[in-house]
Design a protein around this motif. Structure first.
Motif, short mmCIF file in Angstrom:
data_model
loop_
_atom_site.label_atom_id
_atom_site.label_comp_id
_atom_site.label_asym_id
_atom_site.label_seq_id
_atom_site.Cartn_x
_atom_site.Cartn_y
_atom_site.Cartn_z
N LYS A 166 31.16 40.52 32.53
CA LYS A 166 30.87 41.07 34.02
C LYS A 166 32.12 41.61 34.49
O LYS A 166 33.25 41.21 34.12
N ASP A 167 31.92 42.47 35.56
CA ASP A 167 33.06 43.21 36.27
C ASP A 167 33.83 42.28 37.49
O ASP A 167 34.69 42.61 37.99
N TYR A 168 33.00 41.22 37.92
CA TYR A 168 33.41 40.65 39.26
C TYR A 168 34.28 39.64 38.59
O TYR A 168 34.63 39.19 37.54
#
Length: 412
Positions: A166-168
């Motif tokens: 994921k990017d977070y």
């Protein structure tokens, strides 16, 4: 008239001497869970700084010992010395590698760099599945400890790989499943449904018996007996729903303040097969889908137990008897539950409604995994619960005709 009676019943439940202390007690349990129990839960993945430092000291001692005797090369298995192809084990190099890895994880934890720590932990577990599989202290009292360890390893790896994809940002709350959404998911997966349904049973156990103290007034109400029962059920249902919503919202708010809200697109591992313990037996759904599928069944379970308590209230006319019998039915699965129980009275366990009361374990396939079966499904559970509810409605209709208003209030 219907609205005024509904409002009257709702307020009686909310202001009851039984309800207020119970709500206060549940609030204490909720805050204890959110501030003490879950934040400091000792899980397999919980990072223990003291144990890590002690392990590093042990590795240092082993390295120094090998350096002192000059044994820093390959170590051969004496049983294979005479074979043509000799395989050596680089013990010293492995000790140095493990020392560097643990040192990096310790430094990442102290620096609060959880993304690096997650990468290091994932790398370590990918190359060391025995950290779970051969941990004799993990699931040591379970009937199938090896299976449970492999299951836990596969789930952990799927979660960590999802976090890294994921990017977070990776936070403490995300990595150790403390965020608001993850806490709710874990609560529903670990007997949270039983706690919620017991609250429903408690709130609705006296909605009939409390009226017998004012029988002379209530017998003159211009409402049919069956409608009166329906309005009482609706008031208990609405109060239970509002209580549960408040319970969930407050709990998630407390966890969000401490560790963040979380992300709806996080993946929840689900087991789709029981033949092997390989990644092919697993799939994923988003945490939003998991929570949605679980919570959408909750109103059905609430109204089922409310109507059941109405039937029991007509038959026994005592709130404590109703509370005991309903609670016994709610927890009845625990009376015969074993990891090898797949039949009850010669019928498949998936045909009984009590199998689906703990609905949080249905969606992710955990119930199938625990019982070593593949006959328990989401759609099947909803159908069986609906059939159970319809049966209770028919019984209630018949009992209300036999135990009419006059007979109920005059019975001793």
């Amino acid at each position: 008239m219907n609205w005024h009676y509904l409002k009257h019943e709702f307020l009686i439940t909310a202001r009851s001497r039984r309800t207020i202390p119970f709500v206060f007690f549940v609030a204490i349990l909720l805050f204890s869970y959110c501030f003490i129990i879950w934040p400091y839960a000792n899980t397999k993945e919980a990072f223990n700084k003291k144990e890590t430092v002690e392990h590093l000291q042990y590795l240092d001692e082993q390295k120094e010992l090998r350096e002192s005797i000059g044994n820093t090369g390959l170590v051969f298995n004496m049983q294979r010395v005479k074979t043509f192809l000799q395989a050596g084990n680089p013990v010293y190099a492995n000790l140095s590698h493990e020392h560097d890895l643990y040192t990096a994880m310790l430094q990442s934890f102290e620096d609060r760099n959880f993304e690096r720590m997650l990468q290091l932990r994932t790398f370590y577990l990918q190359n060391n599945p025995n950290e779970y599989v051969e941990d004799r202290f993990l699931f040591q009292t379970a009937p199938f400890p090896s299976k449970d360890r492999e299951h836990a390893y596969q789930q952990t790896m799927m979660k960590y790989e999802d976090y890294l994809s994921k990017d977070y940002p990776v936070t403490f709350g995300l990595m150790y499943e403390k965020t608001g959404l993850q806490s709710l998911q874990n609560f529903l997966q670990n007997y949270g449904m039983y706690i919620v349904l017991f609250c429903v049973i408690y709130f609705s156990s006296d909605i009939l018996s409390r009226d017998r103290k004012h029988s002379s007034v209530l017998q003159g109400l211009p409402l049919s007996w069956y409608r009166q029962l329906n309005l009482k059920s609706l008031s208990a249902f609405l109060y239970s729903v509002l209580f549960i919503l408040g319970f969930i919202v407050i709990g998630m708010l407390v966890m969000t303040i401490q560790f963040g809200f979380g992300h709806f697109d996080l993946n929840v591992p689900i087991m789709i097969g029981q033949q092997t313990m390989t990644p092919d037996s697993y799939s994923v759904i988003s945490i939003a889908a998991y929570l949605g599928k679980t919570l959408v069944v909750l109103p059905l379970l609430i109204i089922l137990f409310v109507r059941l308590n109405i039937v029991l209230g007509l038959l026994f006319k005592n709130e404590w008897v109703v509370l005991f019998i309903s609670s016994l039915l709610l927890f009845s699965e625990r009376l015969y539950y074993t990891r090898s129980t797949r039949d009850l009275f010669g019928k498949d366990i998936g045909l009984f409604p009590q199998t689906y009361f703990d609905f949080g374990k249905i969606i992710d396939g955990e119930k199938n995994f625990l019982l070593n079966t593949e006959t328990i499904h989401y759609a099947k559970g909803i159908i069986i619960l609906l059939i159970t509810y319809l049966i209770i409605e028919v019984i209630l209709l018949i009992v209300s005709l036999i135990m009419n208003k006059r007979r109920f209030y005059l019975a001793k």
